[in-house]
Scaffold this motif. Structure first.
Motif, PDB file in Angstrom:
ATOM      1  N   ALA A  41       0.834  -1.203   0.000  1.00  0.00           N
ATOM      2  CA  ALA A  41       0.000   0.000   0.000  1.00  0.00           C
ATOM      3  C   ALA A  41       0.863   1.245   0.000  1.00  0.00           C
ATOM      4  O   ALA A  41       0.617   2.196  -0.767  1.00  0.00           O
ATOM      5  CB  ALA A  41      -0.916  -0.011   1.216  1.00  0.00           C
ATOM      6  N   ILE A  42       1.906   1.252   0.854  1.00  0.00           N
ATOM      7  CA  ILE A  42       2.764   2.434   0.911  1.00  0.00           C
ATOM      8  C   ILE A  42       3.466   2.635  -0.422  1.00  0.00           C
ATOM      9  O   ILE A  42       3.541   3.748  -0.948  1.00  0.00           O
ATOM     10  CB  ILE A  42       3.772   2.278   2.062  1.00  0.00           C
ATOM     11  N   GLY A  43       3.942   1.518  -0.996  1.00  0.00           N
ATOM     12  CA  GLY A  43       4.631   1.623  -2.274  1.00  0.00           C
ATOM     13  C   GLY A  43       3.723   2.175  -3.365  1.00  0.00           C
ATOM     14  O   GLY A  43       4.103   3.084  -4.111  1.00  0.00           O
ATOM     15  N   VAL A  44       2.492   1.650  -3.435  1.00  0.00           N
ATOM     16  CA  VAL A  44       1.566   2.098  -4.475  1.00  0.00           C
ATOM     17  C   VAL A  44       1.231   3.572  -4.282  1.00  0.00           C
ATOM     18  O   VAL A  44       1.243   4.363  -5.232  1.00  0.00           O
ATOM     19  CB  VAL A  44       0.284   1.239  -4.455  1.00  0.00           C
ATOM     20  N   TYR A  69       0.283   5.700   8.557  1.00  0.00           N
ATOM     21  CA  TYR A  69      -0.337   5.844   9.878  1.00  0.00           C
ATOM     22  C   TYR A  69      -1.126   4.590  10.254  1.00  0.00           C
ATOM     23  O   TYR A  69      -1.070   4.115  11.390  1.00  0.00           O
ATOM     24  CB  TYR A  69      -1.231   7.071   9.828  1.00  0.00           C
ATOM     25  N   ALA A  70      -1.855   4.059   9.272  1.00  0.00           N
ATOM     26  CA  ALA A  70      -2.760   2.940   9.557  1.00  0.00           C
ATOM     27  C   ALA A  70      -1.997   1.710  10.020  1.00  0.00           C
ATOM     28  O   ALA A  70      -2.473   0.937  10.842  1.00  0.00           O
ATOM     29  CB  ALA A  70      -3.583   2.604   8.320  1.00  0.00           C
ATOM     30  N   ARG A  71      -0.780   1.540   9.514  1.00  0.00           N
ATOM     31  CA  ARG A  71       0.038   0.395   9.895  1.00  0.00           C
ATOM     32  C   ARG A  71       0.165   0.319  11.413  1.00  0.00           C
ATOM     33  O   ARG A  71       0.173  -0.760  12.005  1.00  0.00           O
ATOM     34  CB  ARG A  71       1.397   0.543   9.234  1.00  0.00           C
ATOM     35  N   HIS A 127       0.921   6.767  26.646  1.00  0.00           N
ATOM     36  CA  HIS A 127       2.270   7.292  26.449  1.00  0.00           C
ATOM     37  C   HIS A 127       2.377   7.691  24.986  1.00  0.00           C
ATOM     38  O   HIS A 127       1.446   7.487  24.208  1.00  0.00           O
ATOM     39  CB  HIS A 127       3.333   6.273  26.861  1.00  0.00           C
ATOM     40  N   GLU A 128       3.508   8.245  24.654  1.00  0.00           N
ATOM     41  CA  GLU A 128       3.668   8.768  23.295  1.00  0.00           C
ATOM     42  C   GLU A 128       3.452   7.651  22.258  1.00  0.00           C
ATOM     43  O   GLU A 128       3.984   6.551  22.419  1.00  0.00           O
ATOM     44  CB  GLU A 128       5.076   9.340  23.177  1.00  0.00           C
ATOM     45  N   PRO A 129       2.671   7.890  21.204  1.00  0.00           N
ATOM     46  CA  PRO A 129       2.476   6.860  20.162  1.00  0.00           C
ATOM     47  C   PRO A 129       3.760   6.628  19.390  1.00  0.00           C
ATOM     48  O   PRO A 129       4.686   7.453  19.450  1.00  0.00           O
ATOM     49  CB  PRO A 129       1.390   7.462  19.270  1.00  0.00           C
ATOM     50  N   PRO A 130       3.867   5.496  18.653  1.00  0.00           N
ATOM     51  CA  PRO A 130       5.096   5.201  17.915  1.00  0.00           C
ATOM     52  C   PRO A 130       5.457   6.325  16.944  1.00  0.00           C
ATOM     53  O   PRO A 130       4.601   7.097  16.500  1.00  0.00           O
ATOM     54  CB  PRO A 130       4.758   3.919  17.155  1.00  0.00           C
ATOM     55  N   ARG A 131       6.738   6.375  16.615  1.00  0.00           N
ATOM     56  CA  ARG A 131       7.241   7.476  15.792  1.00  0.00           C
ATOM     57  C   ARG A 131       6.531   7.547  14.441  1.00  0.00           C
ATOM     58  O   ARG A 131       6.213   8.606  13.941  1.00  0.00           O
ATOM     59  CB  ARG A 131       8.743   7.270  15.590  1.00  0.00           C
ATOM     60  N   TRP A 132       6.269   6.343  13.869  1.00  0.00           N
ATOM     61  CA  TRP A 132       5.679   6.337  12.524  1.00  0.00           C
ATOM     62  C   TRP A 132       4.222   6.749  12.540  1.00  0.00           C
ATOM     63  O   TRP A 132       3.630   6.995  11.501  1.00  0.00           O
ATOM     64  CB  TRP A 132       5.833   4.965  11.894  1.00  0.00           C
ATOM     65  N   MET A 133       3.653   6.805  13.729  1.00  0.00           N
ATOM     66  CA  MET A 133       2.287   7.308  13.820  1.00  0.00           C
ATOM     67  C   MET A 133       2.313   8.831  13.921  1.00  0.00           C
ATOM     68  O   MET A 133       1.396   9.515  13.482  1.00  0.00           O
ATOM     69  CB  MET A 133       1.635   6.707  15.064  1.00  0.00           C
ATOM     70  N   ARG A 134       3.404   9.367  14.534  1.00  0.00           N
ATOM     71  CA  ARG A 134       3.496  10.821  14.684  1.00  0.00           C
ATOM     72  C   ARG A 134       3.981  11.478  13.404  1.00  0.00           C
ATOM     73  O   ARG A 134       3.668  12.633  13.140  1.00  0.00           O
ATOM     74  CB  ARG A 134       4.457  11.152  15.823  1.00  0.00           C
ATOM     75  N   LEU A 135       4.771  10.731  12.628  1.00  0.00           N
ATOM     76  CA  LEU A 135       5.367  11.351  11.443  1.00  0.00           C
ATOM     77  C   LEU A 135       4.324  11.934  10.481  1.00  0.00           C
ATOM     78  O   LEU A 135       4.446  13.096  10.072  1.00  0.00           O
ATOM     79  CB  LEU A 135       6.251  10.336  10.730  1.00  0.00           C
ATOM     80  N   PRO A 136       3.271  11.183  10.119  1.00  0.00           N
ATOM     81  CA  PRO A 136       2.291  11.769   9.198  1.00  0.00           C
ATOM     82  C   PRO A 136       1.646  13.025   9.775  1.00  0.00           C
ATOM     83  O   PRO A 136       1.447  14.014   9.062  1.00  0.00           O
ATOM     84  CB  PRO A 136       1.249  10.653   9.029  1.00  0.00           C
ATOM     85  N   PHE A 144      -7.575  14.467  12.726  1.00  0.00           N
ATOM     86  CA  PHE A 144      -8.149  13.120  12.823  1.00  0.00           C
ATOM     87  C   PHE A 144      -7.085  12.130  13.286  1.00  0.00           C
ATOM     88  O   PHE A 144      -7.334  11.266  14.128  1.00  0.00           O
ATOM     89  CB  PHE A 144      -8.719  12.680  11.473  1.00  0.00           C
ATOM     90  N   MET A 145      -5.898  12.276  12.706  1.00  0.00           N
ATOM     91  CA  MET A 145      -4.836  11.341  13.093  1.00  0.00           C
ATOM     92  C   MET A 145      -4.454  11.552  14.555  1.00  0.00           C
ATOM     93  O   MET A 145      -4.189  10.576  15.274  1.00  0.00           O
ATOM     94  CB  MET A 145      -3.616  11.555  12.200  1.00  0.00           C
ATOM     95  N   ALA A 146      -4.442  12.792  15.011  1.00  0.00           N
ATOM     96  CA  ALA A 146      -4.129  13.059  16.419  1.00  0.00           C
ATOM     97  C   ALA A 146      -5.218  12.469  17.308  1.00  0.00           C
ATOM     98  O   ALA A 146      -4.928  11.842  18.341  1.00  0.00           O
ATOM     99  CB  ALA A 146      -4.005  14.559  16.645  1.00  0.00           C
TER     100      ALA A 146
END
Lengths: 112, 959
Positions: free
Chosen positions: B34-37, B97-99, B449-458, B342-344
């Motif tokens: 999905a990320i690649g596409v 994010y969804a991952r 606690h703080e969500p994973p980095r890849w969730m914060r990045l988007p 929404f992501m937050a």
């Protein structure tokens, strides 16, 4: 000739409609059969009645010598499809009889 | 060349990726795919940019139905490009994010499959160069959003939300479809290029208003505008990545995209202002007000989305060029800050296990990075300076001030805009300050606690975009905005200034007023906001309740009310209605045209009259006897059939006569087989004689009326001079082009071969239905035993020898057994001569099945089946395939479907044969007829056999 056939169609159609509106399965099937005869004859007669006309092409005959093939083709398939629907209807009614225990199609049970 | 392929690749890539992802079982693989596409799609979208200079438009045309003006047209201009960027960009972030958001045990293949397919559908909407195509992809987005909202289909609220969204948006999509058909009708083409060039003509058309209403229904439902807004809050039961993608950036933006797309054509009229502007203003205000009173994080965002989309819609409704530019700008800004919010919200939900505003508080201490990002994004939503929301809000205020439609409306619009803005400040404060600042409020379901980095990045990237646009608008968004606005407005771009600071202007004053008012209201009334669930006074605007009522009416009350009257238990009223409707239709058709009898009737042949007198007697007898004497009635109806068969011979239709005769035999057998299962009838009185009598009178009148009408109609039809009909064509061409002398047969298998193909398909379906129905058939108990005749036969034998079993129909059985091959041979004869002489596939098929049925009747099912393998299903299948293959065969030679080729060949012994390819087709017909007829007959005959097994005394061979 025309009058005779028209009256015949009328009698067939009237009888068919009458039976169609009766409350039992068998009557309805018979009604449908009569009605399909009426309709087949009606479609057939739309092309005009021809006696002794050629049904098959022949060398040296004029177009007017032939009976109209188009209604005949229509009616031919109508006859076969009519048979199929009669069979389907019969089976549906049998299934409904098996389910409801009655051959009434007007929702009333038990009355003779 | 390349610029043709890139848009096509952009459209196909997500769909292909979606199908592939759906099949993947491993979470990791699906994610990377999905990320690649999405990344590849984003790269392709960026690659399109260089081609779009100076108002250039990319067009890729794939011809589909050019004769109907329907081609697959991909059209990428500035506006479409901007949306492509949003769709692919946010799609990529959401995929990342969804991952981390989705539960670890979910393999995610289905999720990413749907997400990518949705992305493809959105790409299809924005790149559609043909309005029909647009409507198609539009409905596709509705369908996929249904599946995505209901992704967690274990939850009732998810299912309900998905259903509501589907009903509202797909219903709107149907309106849109009708609207674009009207639009295409007015413009003379469905091509967007043509439509965009025909703006003046479209606005002047008499159909403009209905078309506008239909298109607006599509756009307003999709963009969740009042009064169709209620599906969006319900759709919040979707997984949060879906909400971030669909309900902030893409799907809800499709509505405003459509309005923008058609803005040059439709905007500027009074109707446009009131419909679009009115809906926008109502949604802006009511959405913002309702958002203030929500207690659920995502619900706040949902109502705020309604409000912001209302703002965009209203800007478009204003009809001014500045309004359109502001709308485009706000679309981008809203997509960035709302997706990040929404992501937050998803991160908060993910970490704490709740979305309830009343339980959340002080999260800054445990998740500082997320808190900072969410605070900045909320500030952008509230319209704080140096963030993107501020700029587009300034433009919005400026646009409301620059429209002039009378003082009262001007002041009202500007005032309401400030009020709505104030509400947005309040709900932004509730969202940000309430959740992240302050002190924690008691225990949460999970320790955050703080969500994973890849969730914060988007989230971080989107917030970065908000800040960059807010600080350096001209640099960052200026050229893109110019490009998109240029695509909508053409060259006449209004003067607009993207500077952060314009000096002390009225819009700034309005902003300050809204800000101050919002802060004061929040500070003073925060307790009150937290206690309520719904908007004071207006509740949930009422539309939701109306929708629920209508839904309940249509799916439950109305069917329940109508069911007793029209259900299957009461056939008669329906048949009566059909008969009356037929009479009405005939009356309407003849109304105003008096019956004329143009020709002179030919002389009556006494023999023919006598024949039909016999027929009429049979009819009357059958009608009278059908109630209690079924066999007699059946025989009489058979008599009628014979009479009509003789009439066909008389009137030069031997083909019909042959077919009628054969069908008559088979029909009678079928009904005889069925008779066995009908209950006994005894004469008796009806429970309600008066009612029965009334019914008989009524039916009598209807029947006599029908008969008279039919007779009159038939008489008129027979005496109507036949004009030049199609028959002459068939007569002339039958031999030269069809290669046969029997015109009826040539019509069936050649000229109208396609119709016949349809008919044999119907026949096959009917036979299969009969077969399927009978598989489950259980006869009534009293008709299960052996028939009376067989019981009597057995009883009269004193030595106890069961004659019913052993000697049943022994002599007829022998005769039939000897005759069967002869009958089959006759069928083959009928078939072979069919093209030139009366006969053909239909008649031949029935003949062969008659032979079979005679065997069944005389010898019993077991006897036949141990000696003969019939396999009717195979006959049907092969027949249909053969007919189809013959039709397709002509395609191989470059002729249209079912063209035929004919040649007469001479075979040794047989003689000359008309070998047309139509003969093969006729063979297919033959196969289907044999198969269908024998399938029905055998299925019926088998009934007594099946029931016989559990009951030892029942007859095994009675068929």
């Amino acid at each position: 000739m025309e009058l005779v056939l028209a009256l015949a169609i009328g009698v067939l159609g009237g009888g068919g409609v009458w039976l169609l509106l009766r409350p039992r399965t068998f009557q309805v099937i018979m009604g449908l059969s009569l009605l399909s005869y009426a309709v087949n004859l009606f479609i057939f007669c739309v092309g005009g009645l021809r006696r002794g006309a050629d049904p098959v092409l022949r060398t040296g005959a004029a177009l007017t010598d032939y009976a109209d093939p188009l209604p005949q083709a229509l009616v031919l398939t109508a006859i076969v499809i009519g048979f199929a629907t009669t069979a389907l209807f019969l089976v549906v009614l049998l299934a409904s009889r098996g389910l409801t225990g009655s051959d009434h199609v007007d929702g009333k049970d038990g009355a003779p | 060349m390349l610029h043709d392929i890139v848009p096509l690749a952009l459209l196909c890539l997500p769909f292909a990726g979606g199908v592939l992802a759906w099949r993947l079982r491993r979470r990791q693989a699906a994610t990377w795919l999905a990320i690649g596409v999405a990344a590849l799609a984003l790269a392709l979208a960026l690659a399109v940019r260089p081609w779009l200079v100076d108002g250039a438009v990319l067009r890729t045309v794939v011809p589909w139905l050019p004769s109907l003006g329907l081609d697959l047209v991909l059209r990428v201009d500035g506006l479409a490009w901007l949306f492509l960027l949003l769709i692919c960009g946010i799609g990529l972030l959401v995929a990342v994010y969804a991952r981390y958001y989705m539960p670890a045990e979910d393999p995610l293949g289905r999720f990413y499959g749907l997400l990518l397919a949705f992305m493809g559908a959105m790409v299809g909407v924005v790149t559609a160069g043909n309005v029909v195509q647009l409507a198609f992809f539009w409905e596709l987005t509705s369908l996929l959003s249904f599946l995505l909202i209901g992704y967690w289909n274990q939850g009732a609220s998810a299912r309900e939300g998905a259903r509501t969204a589907l009903i509202v948006t797909a219903g709107g999509g149907l309106c849109l479809f009708a609207g674009v058909l009207l639009l295409g009708h007015i413009a003379g083409s469905y091509d967007l290029e043509v439509i965009l060039a025909a703006g003046a003509a479209i606005r002047a058309s008499a159909l403009y208003t209905p078309m506008l209403v239909l298109v607006a229904l599509g756009a307003l439902t999709k963009s969740a505008q009042f009064p169709f807004h209620f599906w969006l809050p319900q759709a919040m039961s979707a997984p949060t990545p879906v909400s971030a993608f669909l309900h902030s950036a893409t799907m809800v933006k499709a509505g405003v995209f459509l309005l923008l797309r058609l803005w040059p054509v439709l905007a500027g009229t009074e109707a446009w202002f009131w419909i679009i502007g009115g809906a926008g203003l109502a949604s802006l205000l009511l959405g913002a007000a309702a958002a203030v009173f929500q207690q659920d994080l995502k619900a706040v965002l949902a109502y705020s989305t309604i409000s912001h989309l209302g703002l965009i819609t209203m800007l478009l409704g204003l009809g001014s060029a500045l309004g359109a530019v502001a709308a485009i700008f706000h679309i981008v800004n809203h997509a960035t800050f709302k997706a990040s919010l929404f992501m937050a919200a998803g991160a908060v939900d993910h970490e704490t296990g709740t979305r309830d505003l009343r339980r959340l508080g002080g999260l800054r201490r445990v998740m500082p990075i997320t808190a900072t990002l969410a605070l900045v994004a909320s500030a952008a939503m509230a319209g704080v300076p140096l963030l993107n929301g501020f700029l587009s809000k300034e433009m919005f205020f400026a646009a409301t001030l620059s429209t002039h439609r009378g003082v009262a409306i001007d002041v009202l619009v500007a005032g309401l805009a400030v009020l709505a803005s104030m509400f947005s400040v309040i709900y932004s404060l509730r969202f940000a300050v309430g959740v992240f600042l302050g002190r924690p409020r008691g225990a949460l379901p999970r320790t955050p606690h703080e969500p994973p980095r890849w969730m914060r990045l988007p989230i971080g990237l989107l917030v970065l975009a908000c800040v960059l646009v807010g600080v350096l608008p001209v640099r960052v968004i200026g050229p893109t905005l110019d490009l998109a606005a240029g695509a909508v407005l053409g060259t006449a771009l209004p003067a607009f200034d993207l500077a952060v600071w314009h000096g002390f202007t009225t819009p700034l004053l309005m902003s300050a007023l809204a800000f101050a008012g919002g802060c004061a209201a929040w500070a003073g009334l925060r307790g009150w906001f937290a206690r309520r669930e719904t908007l004071p006074l207006l509740g949930r605007f009422g539309a939701q309740r109306l929708y629920e009522r209508v839904l309940a009416l249509v799916t439950s009350s109305l069917p329940h009310a109508l069911e007793p009257a029209y259900s299957g238990r009461r056939l008669q009223p329906q048949l009566l209605l059909i008969v009356l409707a037929a009479a009405l239709a005939a009356g309407l058709a003849m109304y105003g045209t008096p019956m004329r009898f143009g020709l002179r009737a030919s002389a009556v042949d006494p023999a023919f009259a006598l024949l039909w007198l016999l027929g009429a007697i049979c009819v009357v007898g059958a009608v009278r006897l059908a109630k209690f004497h079924r066999l007699a009635a059946l025989v009489l109806v058979g008599g009628v059939g014979l009479v009509s068969c003789v009439s066909f011979v008389w009137l030069s239709a031997p083909d019909l006569a042959a077919t009628q005769l054969l069908v008559e035999a088979v029909t009678t057998i079928v009904i005889l087989l069925g008779l066995r299962w009908l209950p006994k009838r005894v004469a008796g009185l009806s429970p309600d004689p008066a009612l029965a009598r009334w019914r008989r009178y009524r039916d009598g009148v209807v029947a006599v009326g029908a008969g008279l009408g039919l007779a009159a109609l038939a008489y008129a039809a027979m005496l109507h001079p036949v004009a030049d009909s199609a028959s002459n064509f068939y007569l002339e061409k039958a031999l030269s082009e069809g290669g046969g002398r029997n015109v009826v047969n040539v019509i069936l298998v050649d000229f109208r071969g396609f119709d016949t193909l349809g008919e044999i398909t119907v026949l096959a379906i009917v036979a299969l239905s009969v077969f399927a129905l009978l598989r489950r058939f259980r006869p009534a108990v009293e008709s299960v035993g052996a028939p009376m005749q067989q019981r009597l036969q057995a009883a009269t034998r004193e030595d106890g020898y069961d004659a019913g079993r052993a000697d049943y129909l022994r002599i007829p059985g022998l005769i039939v057994q000897l005759m069967a091959p002869v009958i089959v041979l006759f069928g083959v004869h009928l078939f072979l001569r069919g093209h030139d002489l009366p006969g053909g596939g239909f008649a031949a098929g029935i003949t062969v099945s008659v032979a079979l049925v005679l065997l069944y009747m005389a010898r019993g099912a077991r006897w036949v089946e141990t000696r003969l393998k019939v396999a009717p299903l195979r006959w049907i299948g092969l027949g249909l395939l053969l007919a189809l293959a013959t039709g397709l065969g002509s395609l191989a030679f470059g002729h249209p479907f079912l063209s035929s080729h004919s040649r007469h060949v001479t075979l040794p012994l047989v003689g000359e044969l008309p070998l047309a390819s139509a003969l093969l087709f006729d063979l297919g017909v033959f196969g289907v007829v044999v198969g269908a007829t024998s399938l029905m007959l055998v299925a019926l005959a088998h009934q007594s056999l099946r029931r016989a097994r559990p009951l030892p005394d029942a007859d095994a061979e009675g068929g």
